[in-house]
Design an enzyme around this catalytic site. Structure first.
Site, PDB file in Angstrom:
ATOM      1  N   HIS A  25       0.830  -1.198   0.000  1.00 49.32           N
ATOM      2  CA  HIS A  25       0.000   0.000   0.000  1.00 49.32           C
ATOM      3  C   HIS A  25       0.871   1.257   0.000  1.00 49.32           C
ATOM      4  CE1 HIS A  25      -3.039   2.636   2.326  1.00 49.32           C
ATOM      5  NE2 HIS A  25      -3.522   2.474   1.104  1.00 49.32           N
ATOM      6  N   GLU A  52       0.646  -0.490  -4.827  1.00 50.44           N
ATOM      7  CA  GLU A  52      -0.461   0.437  -5.039  1.00 50.44           C
ATOM      8  C   GLU A  52       0.064   1.838  -4.832  1.00 50.44           C
ATOM      9  OE1 GLU A  52      -3.753   3.062  -3.335  1.00 50.44           O
ATOM     10  OE2 GLU A  52      -1.844   2.417  -2.470  1.00 50.44           O
ATOM     11  N   ASP A  54      -1.214   6.339  -5.359  1.00 47.09           N
ATOM     12  CA  ASP A  54      -2.248   7.331  -5.657  1.00 47.09           C
ATOM     13  C   ASP A  54      -1.696   8.346  -6.646  1.00 47.09           C
ATOM     14  OD1 ASP A  54      -4.213   6.595  -3.378  1.00 47.09           O
ATOM     15  OD2 ASP A  54      -2.301   6.863  -2.357  1.00 47.09           O
ATOM     16  N   HIS A  67      -1.375  11.184  -2.094  1.00 50.32           N
ATOM     17  CA  HIS A  67      -2.674  10.710  -1.640  1.00 50.32           C
ATOM     18  C   HIS A  67      -3.637  11.854  -1.358  1.00 50.32           C
ATOM     19  CE1 HIS A  67      -5.681   9.490   1.379  1.00 50.32           C
ATOM     20  NE2 HIS A  67      -5.689   8.342   0.724  1.00 50.32           N
ATOM     21  N   GLU A 127      -4.266   4.009  -8.202  1.00 47.23           N
ATOM     22  CA  GLU A 127      -5.516   4.611  -7.764  1.00 47.23           C
ATOM     23  C   GLU A 127      -5.579   6.034  -8.299  1.00 47.23           C
ATOM     24  OE1 GLU A 127      -8.085   6.188  -3.960  1.00 47.23           O
ATOM     25  OE2 GLU A 127      -6.553   4.661  -3.578  1.00 47.23           O
TER      26      GLU A 127
END
Length: 263
Positions: A25, A52, A54, A67, A127
């Site tokens: 993450h 992952e 952002d 993020h 994301e």
């Protein structure tokens, strides 16, 4: 938002996303500054093979990792990140907030993360994290850039977002890339929306997940994924229910943070 496009066939059996079980993450986003190259490198050192991150847009259209909408929490600046040109964002300290060892770490572009993932053979879940009001533009541009950066690669990225508008825009810009809908509540119509958007997966807060939820997705040919799991006992229960992949911060503690293992 147009969601009338028929959803595509499920991921092919040979897709590497079918064997992915753990995703780091935001990189190794607690051991190192989240969403930085340092976090990705440290995650790789811990055995991570899937990540992952952002991604949003600068004021002049550069796709970069962050993020939050604002800069206060993870940089030495303040204000809305998307209001600044990339030249200003690139000069910020995105590591000193975490620890002195990472002072001076910079915000990475999506291009630099793509280079890292392709060079190391790592999977990436992007994301799409738009600045509010920029959902469609961000979905379009991030998807188009990802399609270009990974063209010809076997291990293409998975595009996801909590914003259905961003997912729809990504679908229209790069229909060949797999997509996932992120959810933090089981609001009416979430399942139908994921299908209408042509998603191959749904990614839910792990507290929402049970065996019936997984069964519903699998019956429709979709992957069931959950975030953010940092406890081994919780992970065992979720895998026992058939969850396909988990996102974790605990890359140094869980039995495996690699693709291809349910241990």
């Amino acid at each position: 938002m147009n969601t009338d496009t028929p959803h595509p066939a499920p991921l092919p059996p040979e897709s590497p996303w079918r064997s992915c079980r753990w995703l780091a993450h935001r990189g190794a986003g607690t051991l190192a500054p989240e969403n930085t190259l340092a976090a990705f490198r440290l995650g790789r050192d811990h055995g991570c093979r899937a990540f992952e991150c952002d991604v949003k847009l600068s004021a002049d259209g550069v796709a970069f990792l962050l993020h939050d909408t604002t800069l206060e929490r993870t940089t030495n600046a303040a204000g809305v990140a998307g209001d600044r040109p990339w030249a200003e964002l690139a000069a910020l300290d995105a590591g000193g907030w975490h620890s002195a060892a990472y002072a001076g770490e910079r915000l990475p572009t999506l291009a630099s993360i793509a280079q890292f993932c392709i060079a190391t053979g790592s999977l990436l879940n992007i994301e799409i994290k738009p600045t509010p009001g920029e959902e469609v533009l961000t979905g379009q541009q991030v998807a188009a850039e990802a399609a270009r950066m990974w063209r010809g690669q076997a291990e293409v990225p998975l595009l996801s977002s909590f914003s259905a508008d961003a997912v729809a825009a990504a679908r229209d810009a790069a229909p060949e890339l797999p997509r996932a809908l992120l959810i933090d509540a089981l609001t009416p119509g979430w399942f139908e929306q994921a299908q209408a958007l042509g998603c191959v997966a749904v990614v839910a807060d792990f507290v929402l997940v049970d065996a019936g939820w997984v069964e519903q997705l699998h019956a429709a040919g979709l992957l069931a994924m959950a975030y953010t799991v940092n406890d081994a006992a919780v992970a065992r229960q979720l895998f026992g229910w058939g969850v396909d992949a988990l996102f974790t911060d605990a890359v140094d503690r869980l039995p495996s943070s690699s693709c291809g293992s349910r241990r």
